[in-house]
Design a protein around this motif. Structure first.
Motif, mmCIF file in Angstrom:
data_model
loop_
_atom_site.group_PDB
_atom_site.id
_atom_site.type_symbol
_atom_site.label_atom_id
_atom_site.label_comp_id
_atom_site.label_asym_id
_atom_site.label_seq_id
_atom_site.Cartn_x
_atom_site.Cartn_y
_atom_site.Cartn_z
ATOM 1 N N THR A 10 10.731 93.224 -15.835
ATOM 2 C CA THR A 10 10.219 92.661 -14.590
ATOM 3 C C THR A 10 8.745 92.292 -14.653
ATOM 4 O OG1 THR A 10 10.076 92.986 -12.192
ATOM 5 C CG2 THR A 10 9.669 94.926 -13.564
ATOM 6 N N ASP A 11 8.421 91.257 -13.913
ATOM 7 C CA ASP A 11 7.039 90.885 -13.647
ATOM 8 C C ASP A 11 6.539 91.780 -12.520
ATOM 9 O OD1 ASP A 11 4.630 89.491 -13.587
ATOM 10 O OD2 ASP A 11 5.457 87.698 -12.654
ATOM 11 N N LEU A 12 5.237 91.793 -12.265
ATOM 12 C CA LEU A 12 4.701 92.532 -11.125
ATOM 13 C C LEU A 12 4.501 91.633 -9.912
ATOM 14 C CD1 LEU A 12 2.042 95.024 -12.540
ATOM 15 C CD2 LEU A 12 4.424 95.441 -11.930
ATOM 16 N N ASN A 13 3.866 90.490 -10.119
ATOM 17 C CA ASN A 13 3.504 89.606 -9.011
ATOM 18 C C ASN A 13 4.630 88.628 -8.697
ATOM 19 O OD1 ASN A 13 0.841 90.683 -8.831
ATOM 20 N ND2 ASN A 13 0.350 89.549 -10.682
ATOM 21 N N MET A 14 5.358 88.937 -7.615
ATOM 22 C CA MET A 14 6.474 88.092 -7.186
ATOM 23 C C MET A 14 6.553 88.118 -5.668
ATOM 24 S SD MET A 14 9.413 89.302 -9.880
ATOM 25 C CE MET A 14 9.214 91.047 -9.487
ATOM 26 N N LEU A 19 8.421 88.261 -1.896
ATOM 27 C CA LEU A 19 9.417 89.089 -1.207
ATOM 28 C C LEU A 19 9.354 90.558 -1.593
ATOM 29 C CD1 LEU A 19 12.584 86.796 -1.000
ATOM 30 C CD2 LEU A 19 10.753 87.116 0.672
ATOM 31 N N LEU A 20 9.553 90.872 -2.858
ATOM 32 C CA LEU A 20 9.505 92.259 -3.315
ATOM 33 C C LEU A 20 8.875 92.247 -4.706
ATOM 34 C CD1 LEU A 20 10.581 95.180 -2.530
ATOM 35 C CD2 LEU A 20 12.499 94.659 -4.016
ATOM 36 N N ASP A 21 7.685 92.818 -4.827
ATOM 37 C CA ASP A 21 6.992 92.763 -6.122
ATOM 38 C C ASP A 21 7.554 93.791 -7.104
ATOM 39 O OD1 ASP A 21 5.692 95.292 -5.769
ATOM 40 O OD2 ASP A 21 4.003 94.341 -4.771
ATOM 41 N N GLY A 22 7.085 93.716 -8.330
ATOM 42 C CA GLY A 22 7.583 94.583 -9.392
ATOM 43 C C GLY A 22 7.326 96.061 -9.161
ATOM 44 N N LEU A 23 6.189 96.410 -8.557
ATOM 45 C CA LEU A 23 5.903 97.816 -8.287
ATOM 46 C C LEU A 23 6.902 98.396 -7.288
ATOM 47 C CD1 LEU A 23 2.008 97.727 -8.127
ATOM 48 C CD2 LEU A 23 3.441 98.654 -9.971
ATOM 49 N N LYS A 24 7.210 97.636 -6.248
ATOM 50 C CA LYS A 24 8.193 98.103 -5.265
ATOM 51 C C LYS A 24 9.575 98.195 -5.895
ATOM 52 C CE LYS A 24 5.556 96.412 -1.383
ATOM 53 N NZ LYS A 24 5.280 95.223 -0.597
ATOM 54 N N VAL A 62 17.567 103.868 -15.747
ATOM 55 C CA VAL A 62 17.532 102.620 -16.515
ATOM 56 C C VAL A 62 16.079 102.337 -16.911
ATOM 57 C CG1 VAL A 62 17.881 100.121 -16.385
ATOM 58 C CG2 VAL A 62 19.576 101.668 -15.404
ATOM 59 N N PRO A 63 15.818 102.065 -18.190
ATOM 60 C CA PRO A 63 14.451 101.726 -18.592
ATOM 61 C C PRO A 63 13.967 100.456 -17.886
ATOM 62 C CG PRO A 63 15.831 102.155 -20.510
ATOM 63 C CD PRO A 63 16.741 102.093 -19.332
ATOM 64 N N VAL A 64 12.702 100.469 -17.461
ATOM 65 C CA VAL A 64 12.092 99.319 -16.811
ATOM 66 C C VAL A 64 10.868 98.909 -17.622
ATOM 67 C CG1 VAL A 64 10.979 98.428 -14.723
ATOM 68 C CG2 VAL A 64 12.863 100.087 -14.526
ATOM 69 N N VAL A 65 10.894 97.667 -18.113
ATOM 70 C CA VAL A 65 9.778 97.117 -18.884
ATOM 71 C C VAL A 65 9.031 96.131 -17.997
ATOM 72 C CG1 VAL A 65 9.095 95.796 -20.920
ATOM 73 C CG2 VAL A 65 11.070 97.352 -21.039
ATOM 74 N N VAL A 66 7.748 96.358 -17.812
ATOM 75 C CA VAL A 66 6.903 95.449 -17.052
ATOM 76 C C VAL A 66 6.273 94.462 -18.019
ATOM 77 C CG1 VAL A 66 4.800 95.265 -15.649
ATOM 78 C CG2 VAL A 66 6.419 97.150 -15.256
ATOM 79 N N ILE A 67 6.393 93.173 -17.690
ATOM 80 C CA ILE A 67 5.715 92.121 -18.464
ATOM 81 C C ILE A 67 4.931 91.300 -17.445
ATOM 82 C CG2 ILE A 67 5.963 90.129 -19.979
ATOM 83 C CD1 ILE A 67 8.531 91.348 -21.048
ATOM 84 N N THR A 68 3.605 91.381 -17.506
ATOM 85 C CA THR A 68 2.761 90.831 -16.448
ATOM 86 C C THR A 68 1.451 90.273 -16.991
ATOM 87 O OG1 THR A 68 1.697 91.397 -14.338
ATOM 88 C CG2 THR A 68 1.733 93.112 -16.033
ATOM 89 N N THR A 69 0.777 89.501 -16.156
ATOM 90 C CA THR A 69 -0.565 89.021 -16.505
ATOM 91 C C THR A 69 -1.627 90.055 -16.141
ATOM 92 O OG1 THR A 69 -0.768 87.941 -14.352
ATOM 93 C CG2 THR A 69 0.026 86.584 -16.203
#
Length: 125
Positions: free
Chosen positions: A54-58, A60-65, A79-86
């Motif tokens: 997942t990205d963070l900045n999106m 409706l519902l961002d990656g942190l939420k 489930v493993p969650v991989v963050v890919i973000t700027t």
């Protein structure tokens, strides 16, 4: 060979395509795409996934939420969650990892790095 399912979440269709293409290098992996965290949450509630990217900045519902919802309970809690973000700031990484992200990669990210991270988290070659 096990069949693996990845949920790729990013509001950029180009980034979703790039990540889905990269994940083809993981044997037995298929991908489902979500346009934001809300779309991802709907898909997580109706299907089983082995990993979430997942990205963070999106909108409706961002990656942190999304991470908080995933870790909040239910069949997808582990489930493993991989963050890919700027977002490259250490505070952003700490916040995501503190919520339960399994890995944090900063864009631009290369396909081999994504593939290696996913393989490591899933314990596959």
């Amino acid at each position: 060979m096990a069949h693996l399912h990845a949920l790729v979440v990013d509001d950029s269709s180009a980034m979703r395509r790039q990540l889905s293409y990269a994940l083809r290098r993981v044997a037995g992996m298929d991908t489902v795409e979500a346009v934001d965290g809300a779309d991802a949450w709907r898909k997580l509630c109706s299907a089983s996934f082995d990993i979430v990217i997942t990205d963070l900045n999106m909108p409706l519902l961002d990656g942190l939420k999304l991470i908080a919802l995933v870790r909040g309970g239910g069949p997808h809690q582990r489930v493993p969650v991989v963050v890919i973000t700027t977002e490259g700031a250490e505070a952003d990484r700490r916040r995501a990892m503190g919520l339960g992200a399994s890995a944090y990669l900063v864009k631009p990210v290369q396909a081999p790095q994504v593939v290696e991270t996913v393989r490591t988290l899933l314990g596959v070659t």
